[in-house]
Design a protein around this motif. Structure first.
Motif, PDB file in Angstrom:
ATOM      1  N   ALA A  79      19.985   4.353  -2.713  1.00  0.00           N
ATOM      2  CA  ALA A  79      20.430   2.960  -2.620  1.00  0.00           C
ATOM      3  C   ALA A  79      19.370   2.031  -3.176  1.00  0.00           C
ATOM      4  CB  ALA A  79      20.727   2.599  -1.170  1.00  0.00           C
ATOM      5  N   ASN A  80      19.777   0.875  -3.638  1.00  0.00           N
ATOM      6  CA  ASN A  80      18.840  -0.165  -4.056  1.00  0.00           C
ATOM      7  C   ASN A  80      18.311  -0.881  -2.821  1.00  0.00           C
ATOM      8  OD1 ASN A  80      19.284   0.298  -6.859  1.00  0.00           O
ATOM      9  ND2 ASN A  80      21.186  -0.859  -6.716  1.00  0.00           N
TER      10      ASN A  80
ATOM     11  N   ARG B  44      13.809  10.460  -1.749  1.00  0.00           N
ATOM     12  CA  ARG B  44      13.759  11.895  -1.491  1.00  0.00           C
ATOM     13  C   ARG B  44      12.647  12.450  -2.373  1.00  0.00           C
ATOM     14  NH1 ARG B  44      18.976  16.049  -1.287  1.00  0.00           N
ATOM     15  NH2 ARG B  44      17.766  18.004  -1.197  1.00  0.00           N
ATOM     16  N   ASN B  45      11.443  12.323  -1.879  1.00  0.00           N
ATOM     17  CA  ASN B  45      10.229  12.484  -2.656  1.00  0.00           C
ATOM     18  C   ASN B  45       9.781  13.943  -2.755  1.00  0.00           C
ATOM     19  OD1 ASN B  45       8.092  12.986  -0.312  1.00  0.00           O
ATOM     20  ND2 ASN B  45       9.546  11.426   0.385  1.00  0.00           N
ATOM     21  N   ASP B  46       8.789  14.172  -3.609  1.00  0.00           N
ATOM     22  CA  ASP B  46       8.172  15.496  -3.734  1.00  0.00           C
ATOM     23  C   ASP B  46       6.737  15.480  -3.223  1.00  0.00           C
ATOM     24  OD1 ASP B  46       6.898  14.050  -5.699  1.00  0.00           O
ATOM     25  OD2 ASP B  46       7.712  15.197  -7.369  1.00  0.00           O
ATOM     26  N   ASP B  47       6.460  14.587  -2.255  1.00  0.00           N
ATOM     27  CA  ASP B  47       5.117  14.390  -1.727  1.00  0.00           C
ATOM     28  C   ASP B  47       4.957  14.851  -0.284  1.00  0.00           C
ATOM     29  OD1 ASP B  47       4.066  12.903  -4.082  1.00  0.00           O
ATOM     30  OD2 ASP B  47       5.619  11.476  -3.495  1.00  0.00           O
TER      31      ASP B  47
ATOM     32  N   ASN C 248       0.810  -1.222   0.000  1.00  0.00           N
ATOM     33  CA  ASN C 248       0.000   0.000   0.000  1.00  0.00           C
ATOM     34  C   ASN C 248       0.842   1.269   0.000  1.00  0.00           C
ATOM     35  OD1 ASN C 248      -2.368  -1.562   0.200  1.00  0.00           O
ATOM     36  ND2 ASN C 248      -2.185  -1.641   2.426  1.00  0.00           N
ATOM     37  N   GLN C 249       2.171   1.121   0.033  1.00  0.00           N
ATOM     38  CA  GLN C 249       3.056   2.288   0.063  1.00  0.00           C
ATOM     39  C   GLN C 249       3.805   2.378  -1.259  1.00  0.00           C
ATOM     40  OE1 GLN C 249       4.342   5.303   0.150  1.00  0.00           O
ATOM     41  NE2 GLN C 249       3.791   5.182   2.331  1.00  0.00           N
ATOM     42  N   PRO C 250       3.325   3.181  -2.202  1.00  0.00           N
ATOM     43  CA  PRO C 250       3.935   3.217  -3.537  1.00  0.00           C
ATOM     44  C   PRO C 250       5.387   3.689  -3.538  1.00  0.00           C
ATOM     45  CG  PRO C 250       2.321   4.991  -3.275  1.00  0.00           C
ATOM     46  CD  PRO C 250       2.144   4.078  -2.105  1.00  0.00           C
ATOM     47  N   LEU C 251       5.777   4.525  -2.575  1.00  0.00           N
ATOM     48  CA  LEU C 251       7.140   5.059  -2.568  1.00  0.00           C
ATOM     49  C   LEU C 251       8.184   4.002  -2.204  1.00  0.00           C
ATOM     50  CD1 LEU C 251       6.650   8.599  -0.996  1.00  0.00           C
ATOM     51  CD2 LEU C 251       6.882   7.976  -3.405  1.00  0.00           C
ATOM     52  N   LEU C 252       7.731   2.839  -1.761  1.00  0.00           N
ATOM     53  CA  LEU C 252       8.654   1.742  -1.480  1.00  0.00           C
ATOM     54  C   LEU C 252       8.418   0.558  -2.422  1.00  0.00           C
ATOM     55  CD1 LEU C 252       8.732   1.809   2.424  1.00  0.00           C
ATOM     56  CD2 LEU C 252      10.520   2.594   0.851  1.00  0.00           C
ATOM     57  N   ASN C 253       7.705   0.811  -3.487  1.00  0.00           N
ATOM     58  CA  ASN C 253       7.495  -0.186  -4.527  1.00  0.00           C
ATOM     59  C   ASN C 253       7.966   0.372  -5.860  1.00  0.00           C
ATOM     60  OD1 ASN C 253       5.872  -2.708  -3.445  1.00  0.00           O
ATOM     61  ND2 ASN C 253       5.114  -0.932  -2.319  1.00  0.00           N
ATOM     62  N   SER C 254       7.925  -0.410  -6.886  1.00  0.00           N
ATOM     63  CA  SER C 254       8.527  -0.016  -8.162  1.00  0.00           C
ATOM     64  C   SER C 254       7.916   1.245  -8.750  1.00  0.00           C
ATOM     65  CB  SER C 254       8.410  -1.169  -9.173  1.00  0.00           C
ATOM     66  OG  SER C 254       7.054  -1.548  -9.346  1.00  0.00           O
ATOM     67  N   SER C 255       6.662   1.523  -8.416  1.00  0.00           N
ATOM     68  CA  SER C 255       5.997   2.689  -8.991  1.00  0.00           C
ATOM     69  C   SER C 255       6.504   4.010  -8.429  1.00  0.00           C
ATOM     70  CB  SER C 255       4.482   2.599  -8.758  1.00  0.00           C
ATOM     71  OG  SER C 255       4.192   2.561  -7.364  1.00  0.00           O
ATOM     72  N   GLY C 256       7.129   3.978  -7.231  1.00  0.00           N
ATOM     73  CA  GLY C 256       7.528   5.234  -6.620  1.00  0.00           C
ATOM     74  C   GLY C 256       8.919   5.270  -6.016  1.00  0.00           C
ATOM     75  N   ILE C 257       9.673   4.201  -6.154  1.00  0.00           N
ATOM     76  CA  ILE C 257      10.991   4.147  -5.530  1.00  0.00           C
ATOM     77  C   ILE C 257      11.926   5.201  -6.110  1.00  0.00           C
ATOM     78  CG2 ILE C 257      12.013   2.448  -7.104  1.00  0.00           C
ATOM     79  CD1 ILE C 257      12.381   2.457  -3.256  1.00  0.00           C
ATOM     80  N   ASN C 258      11.655   5.680  -7.333  1.00  0.00           N
ATOM     81  CA  ASN C 258      12.459   6.720  -7.976  1.00  0.00           C
ATOM     82  C   ASN C 258      11.734   8.066  -8.025  1.00  0.00           C
ATOM     83  OD1 ASN C 258      14.989   5.411  -8.689  1.00  0.00           O
ATOM     84  ND2 ASN C 258      13.739   4.117 -10.022  1.00  0.00           N
TER      85      ASN C 258
ATOM     86  N   SER D 156      15.240  10.835  -6.152  1.00  0.00           N
ATOM     87  CA  SER D 156      15.737   9.457  -6.190  1.00  0.00           C
ATOM     88  C   SER D 156      15.615   8.928  -7.612  1.00  0.00           C
ATOM     89  CB  SER D 156      14.946   8.566  -5.227  1.00  0.00           C
ATOM     90  OG  SER D 156      15.143   8.976  -3.884  1.00  0.00           O
ATOM     91  N   THR D 157      16.733   8.492  -8.167  1.00  0.00           N
ATOM     92  CA  THR D 157      16.723   8.067  -9.573  1.00  0.00           C
ATOM     93  C   THR D 157      17.616   6.851  -9.786  1.00  0.00           C
ATOM     94  OG1 THR D 157      18.580   9.549 -10.094  1.00  0.00           O
ATOM     95  CG2 THR D 157      16.354  10.425 -10.402  1.00  0.00           C
TER      96      THR D 157
END
Length: 505
Positions: free
Chosen positions: A305-306, A292-295, A235-245, A249-250
């Motif tokens: 890091a990976n 390092r998100n913009d949310d 349920n946390q997109p920033l720690l899944n493939s959709s939001g990890i970058n 973070s890139t």
């Protein structure tokens, strides 16, 4: 005294000469009648077992099933789904590639001997082998008779013997497992973070270790952190493939694995997937490597890091067969991964677990830098010092302190095994470290030696990314050299707080 090879053969463990079934049975009966001591017929109650374990820890600082009496061990096996775990091989042979000789004979001898005793008097031979490992020198069998334990303890090639299905912690708490679990989230006080570009929240704890200044030199790029815990929230997109970058973070990846079998049935091998159901693993991954998100949400230490997440346990206390087996599997798999440099484990147990100890040594032998939580107290474990596996020499033990000097946090363990500390609790408000929450758009607070460990793993990733050609020992030495007390060690807090900026310069 251990059995000679000849006695072992007479027990029908390994047959290398021709002998009759009657001769084998006769030899075994003579062994059991002459060498096995008499013990009570009834097992101890769980309360009696726990009393003996606790008294041993309080008096000596540790407990080992290998040192327990036959009656205590057998009682725990009976109350632990009849699962007995056996580590075999010569001393120090935790895994197969260590040995200079074939150790399979030890295993087969023990399984055969145990089967002979367990199936004695039964019309049909029952399978007693539950699980065996293709790498670690450990296997599990179903045991009902105390005579099996007595015989195995006399055999050559026994490293340890444990009641891995026994739940010491759950019995003591008189409740089901669930330690450290929380998915509810929290509203952050404005004084507990500050905002930086592109709209990320920096936890107040980062400024205690100069982490944001260290980002001018390294953000953890190219370094893989394996978090062995309860998994990652779907349920946390920033720690899944959709939001990890997301945001700044890139170019990094997140990989999720599920190795925990959510079943009381020891023969079950069906894992329940990689997704967190507890919340603890998500919090630890967030502390170490949230983007390092913009949310307007909290950032992690090594935001480039990976991340490699293992759902290996249901909560932070490794109580029970499937949790111990899951963590050992995760350590072995992470040890084999070329994309993993650092392993973070904010989980543990009041005393040593043989198969996990073997797996830690395996991962360590593969060059991994392993951080483990020094311990976070519950109502009945405050008497325990630094917990397992943080108390192993192959692991780096970390604990949490308050922001008013070297005062250990209210529920954190300390002691001579601690290597580093992390500031994670405010004295005046009691607020802990802000982290990304379990659900989308959610914040949370998390504390204890758990978040201290994940934070340190993130700092180590910054150092290793700055010096990608370094070895584990070079990274560790740099962390030590940047800490408050170096070159000395405090008796309870090790080298103290790491200065992340000094560590990457």
């Amino acid at each position: 005294m251990r059995l000679t090879t000849k006695a072992l053969l007479l027990m029908a463990a390994v047959v290398v000469v021709s002998c009759s079934r009657e001769e084998q049975n006769s030899a075994q009966e003579e062994l059991l009648s002459n060498e096995l001591i008499e013990t009570p017929k009834d097992p101890l109650t769980p309360q009696e077992i726990n009393r003996e374990i606790t008294q041993t820890i309080e008096s000596s600082g540790t407990f080992s099933w290998s040192d327990a009496s036959d009656h205590l061990l057998w009682s725990a096996v009976i109350h632990g789904d009849n699962v007995l775990t056996i580590g075999f091989g010569a001393k120090g042979e935790s895994y197969r590639t260590l040995g200079q000789k074939d150790v399979a004979g030890y295993k087969q001898a023990m399984i055969s001997a145990a089967s002979e005793i367990e199936n004695s008097g039964k019309k049909q031979t029952e399978k007693i082998l539950i699980n065996e490992n293709e790498v670690l020198n450990v296997f599990d069998i179903k045991v009902e008779k105390i005579a099996t334990i007595q015989a195995l303890r006399k055999m050559e090639g026994l490293r340890y013997i444990e009641a891995s299905g026994y739940r010491y912690v759950d019995i003591e708490r008189q409740t089901a497992s669930g330690s450290g679990c929380d998915t509810s989230g929290a509203t952050l006080d404005s004084q507990d973070y500050r905002t930086i570009a592109p709209n990320a929240r920096v936890p107040w704890t980062f400024d205690q270790h100069n982490i944001t200044q260290a980002w001018d030199y390294s953000t953890g790029s190219g370094i893989g952190i394996a978090v062995i815990d309860t998994g990652l929230s779907s349920n946390q997109p920033l720690l899944n493939s959709s939001g990890i970058n997301d945001g700044y973070s890139t170019g990094r990846t997140v990989k999720k694995f599920g190795v925990y079998v959510d079943s009381w049935w020891p023969w079950s091998n069906n894992t329940d997937g990689p997704n967190d159901k507890c919340g603890h693993g998500t919090s630890m991954s967030a502390a170490a490597a949230a983007p390092r998100n913009d949310d307007n949400l909290p950032v992690g230490v090594a935001y480039n890091a990976n991340l490699i997440s293992y759902r290996a346990t249901s909560d932070v206390v490794l109580d029970g067969y499937q949790e111990q087996r899951g963590v050992a599997r995760a350590l072995r798999e992470a040890g084999d991964r070329s994309d993993v440099k650092i392993i973070s484990m904010s989980i543990g147990y009041p005393f040593s677990i043989g198969r996990i100890k073997d797996a830690v040594r395996y991962a360590y032998g593969k060059g991994k830098l392993i951080f483990a939580a020094g311990g976070t107290s519950t109502s009945f474990t405050s008497f325990v010092g630094v917990i397992f596996p943080a108390n192993m020499s192959e692991a780096i033990a970390v604990t949490g302190i308050r922001d008013d000097g070297y005062n250990t946090c209210d529920i954190c363990h300390d002691g001579s095994k601690i290597e580093f500390t992390v500031v994670m609790e405010r004295r005046n408000t009691g607020k802990k470290m802000p982290v990304l929450g379990f659900n989308s758009g959610q914040n949370d607070y998390v504390g204890g030696s758990s978040v201290a460990t994940a934070t340190t793993a993130g700092i180590a990733a910054l150092v290793w990314a700055k010096n990608p050609g370094w070895s584990r020992s070079q990274v560790l030495n740099k962390l030590r050299q940047s800490a408050d007390f170096y070159p000395n060690k405090d008796s309870d807090h090790g080298y103290g707080n790491i200065d992340a900026l000094k560590a990457v310069q």
